[in-house]
Enzyme design. Sequence first.
Site, short mmCIF file in Angstrom:
data_model
loop_
_atom_site.label_atom_id
_atom_site.label_comp_id
_atom_site.label_asym_id
_atom_site.label_seq_id
_atom_site.Cartn_x
_atom_site.Cartn_y
_atom_site.Cartn_z
N GLU B 60 0.84 -1.13 -0.02
CA GLU B 60 0.03 0.18 0.06
C GLU B 60 0.68 1.13 0.02
OE1 GLU B 60 -0.52 -2.63 1.79
OE2 GLU B 60 -2.16 -3.70 1.03
N ALA B 84 -10.08 -0.63 3.96
CA ALA B 84 -9.55 0.73 4.57
C ALA B 84 -8.60 0.24 5.83
CB ALA B 84 -10.56 1.45 5.45
N TYR B 86 -6.33 -1.90 5.38
CA TYR B 86 -4.94 -1.93 4.95
C TYR B 86 -4.28 -0.66 4.38
CZ TYR B 86 -6.49 -6.69 5.42
OH TYR B 86 -7.16 -7.97 6.09
N HIS B 129 -11.17 -6.25 8.59
CA HIS B 129 -12.05 -5.84 7.39
C HIS B 129 -13.19 -5.20 7.78
CE1 HIS B 129 -9.83 -9.89 6.21
NE2 HIS B 129 -9.77 -9.32 5.39
C1 TPP Z 1 -1.95 -5.11 4.26
C2 TPP Z 1 -2.70 -5.96 3.57
N1 TPP Z 1 -3.09 -5.62 2.08
C3 TPP Z 1 -4.05 -6.38 1.75
C4 TPP Z 1 -4.62 -7.38 2.08
C5 TPP Z 1 -5.81 -8.27 1.35
N2 TPP Z 1 -5.08 -9.55 0.87
C6 TPP Z 1 -5.49 -10.51 1.89
S1 TPP Z 1 -4.62 -11.96 1.29
C7 TPP Z 1 -4.18 -11.02 -0.05
C8 TPP Z 1 -3.31 -11.78 -1.11
C9 TPP Z 1 -2.04 -12.39 -0.47
O1 TPP Z 1 -1.28 -13.25 -1.50
P1 TPP Z 1 0.00 -14.03 -0.99
O2 TPP Z 1 0.75 -13.20 -0.12
O3 TPP Z 1 0.62 -14.67 -2.23
O4 TPP Z 1 -0.43 -15.19 0.06
P2 TPP Z 1 -1.35 -16.36 -0.38
O5 TPP Z 1 -2.67 -16.07 -0.22
O6 TPP Z 1 -1.16 -16.93 -1.87
O7 TPP Z 1 -0.99 -17.48 0.56
C10 TPP Z 1 -4.53 -9.91 -0.07
C11 TPP Z 1 -4.16 -8.92 -1.11
C12 TPP Z 1 -4.25 -7.55 3.53
N3 TPP Z 1 -4.76 -8.73 4.18
N4 TPP Z 1 -3.19 -6.92 4.14
#
Ligand code: TPP
Lengths: 423, 337
Positions: B60, B84, B86, B129
């Site tokens: 972010e 929000a 995040y 969330h």
């Molecule tokens: C700081 C933050 N930004 C965005 C999110 C939303 N989010 C949750 S999981 C995810 C994807 C994560 O992907 P990855 O790190 O590859 O892990 P995987 O789910 O594949 O194990 C996102 C964007 C979050 N939880 N925290």
Amino acid sequence: MTSSNERRNRPALSLHVPEPDARPGEEVDFSGVAIPAAGSVARPDINVAPADIRDLPYTLIRVLDDDGKAVGPWDPRLDADTLRRMLRDMAMVRVYDERMFRAQRQGKTSFYMKSLGEEAVAVAAAHALDRDDMCFPTYRQQGLLIARDYPLTEMMCQVYSNAGDKLKGRQLPIMYSDREKGFFTISGNLGTQYPQAVGWAMGSAIKGDSRIAAAWIGDGATAEGDFHNAVTFAGVYRAPVVLNVVNNQWAISSFSGIAGGELTTFAARAVGYGIPGLRVDGNDPLAVYAATRWAADRARSNLGPTLIELFTYRVEGHSTSDDPSAYRPQGAGAKWPLGDPLMRLKAHLIGLGEWDEERHQQLLDQLGEEVKAAQKESEKLGTLGGEAAQSVESMFDDVFAELPWHLQEQREQALAEAEAKRK
Amino acid sequence: MTVMNMIEALNSAHDVMMGRDPDIVVMGEDVGYFGGVFRVTAGLQKKYGKTRAFDTPIAEGGIAGTAIGMAAYGLKPVVEMQFADYIYPAFDQIVSEAGRMRYRTAGEWTLPMVFRSPYGGGIFGGQTHSQSPEALFAHVCGIKTVIPSNPYDAKGLLIAAIEDPDPVIFFEPKRIYNGPFDGFHERPVTPWAKHPAAEVPEGYYTVPLGKAAVAREGNDVTILAYGTMVHVALATAEEQGIDAEVIDLRTIVPVDIDTIEASVKKTGRCVIIHEATRTGGFGAELAALVQERCFYHLEAPVQRVTGYDTPYPHSLEWTYFPGPTRLGIALKKALED
Ligand SMILES: Cc1ncc(C[n+]2csc(CCOP(=O)(O)OP(=O)(O)O)c2C)c(N)n1
Ligand SMILES: [Mg+2]
């Protein structure tokens, strides 16, 4: 200085936006994935200088070959009991995941995340680490808890936010925490656990302790500043920590190219920080075990951190809120050339004469029964969505050690509100 | 006019503006091919191409920083922060950089850009969330903060935010994204099709920033609300038969002081409601403004109805949520005093 006139013959600048090989309706093609033969990567001594192993982040450490035989210098030579136990733990993760996924679909909880196809990442690491090493996981390492014999009922109660949930229904399902099992509380905020793991390891070093830390992060989340903060600190202080990147090639809908995986590997991040980077077949439980062990031994010997990329594939959706058929071809996971970690370990054990189909079926049946029994037990304590299992008062506990006046007042108001709602 | 839910209205705002202005770029986690986890940016990449609507790395701070750079170049980035909750890794870039660029360069560099983000509870999202961090942004300088409560406003305000010459934080109440919310979570809702504010023009229009709307006229008490809480306020007034005037602030910075002042001077009583935590919440600012300007018209102390000063719990979500019961108690107090 070059004037813009002299640049005129160049093409206009254009922005590159990475795009995965295949989208829905197209065929996935994994033929471009470079897969060195099992056993072909050398295993250096743990006291090797990081500068001397700068090739390791660009290859792939593999132990199990296509016939399920363990080959090469990284073979950890585990006894059959340990192998069977790893098989059991991976299978348990799968059976448990399936059950809880279904519970979410049945409306018994709000959310769930599986780790289908990635079970080796957590389970093999748990076996390679010492029982009292501290783990800083993401939401996809439930295998650590299972391998450390955390009771299934406890896990389920957390998923249901029910009366048996020791986290008092405060956290989203699967955001477990268990200090006793060396499992740090999972955060919803991606990447935060990474520098925390380094800090824990620094603490252990400051106090002359013998325990090390291990952390996991997804390929997507390595883009966060916290990833880079963590590796910087780990390198500077040679912190006794094993830093794992679980490259399952997808974040939610974005592929690893968006996280910077198009030009280089995640293991290669280590090179810039001057620490060793290993790139490992994450669907090969023996390779995961061996790499974790190598890194843990280094950490224990005051040789500092190691970054390990576990190359795997997220077979299913990101979570129960996700439908991957909207952004990638259906059934891609089944085509992943490095196979299924559970099936690979099973084949290995059968090849050794230490396992057979019948025993495997028995195991699955038995795990199914165990999970079913645990589910029954935990559902006695409620599921999400009914009467909230936690008391109104409990909502105000644990904000601070003591309740300041304003929270006391708010607690009174909340109780009065609950009373008014009852009328 | 078409019936649109919030998501469709917001999507339409993007579409209309990207069609009008080639300098608009849309970026954020999962916003490109997939169209966002809530589908607000669906179809934009297909229509406008990969360099105008694209996925970003999950960083972010990086998203905000690069968006600021693009705005400095001359583009108009419309950024999605996935939740929000995040946004905090981007706080430094938004607060120290975006918010102060015009001031520190005496107008040499300016940043017309929008940071959109779903906020608030009501979907069992747990503490990461569900948050409402608007007061954090209201507290710092140089950032406008906008929060719509219905599809018509959402589209018109987002277009106005995109056209605004300064950085705007645009919080979207996710509880009412897909379907409406009539204040009571346990009761059936009237579909968007029957809400007049879901009648949305397909083309361009704006709802000006800094202008509140009177969502319900009344004489006995003023309720100041925004986002999901507007629906809680309307439902409570209806349910309890209170002659309340409900002001939907729509923009909290700069807040529409004239509308607030006129209403409170008329009713003599004021109740403020927001979903965010209480201490240091935007309600504190509103209460201060009301007493500064309407003190001699007030017949009762100003009341605040808010979320509690705890993280948003998962299982006790609806105990935490400031619903009609909590507001009803405060209204009664304000009217009896
Ligand atoms: C700081 C933050 N930004 C965005 C999110 C939303 N989010 C949750 S999981 C995810 C994807 C994560 O992907 P990855 O790190 O590859 O892990 P995987 O789910 O594949 O194990 C996102 C964007 C979050 N939880 N925290
Ligand atoms: Mg991933």
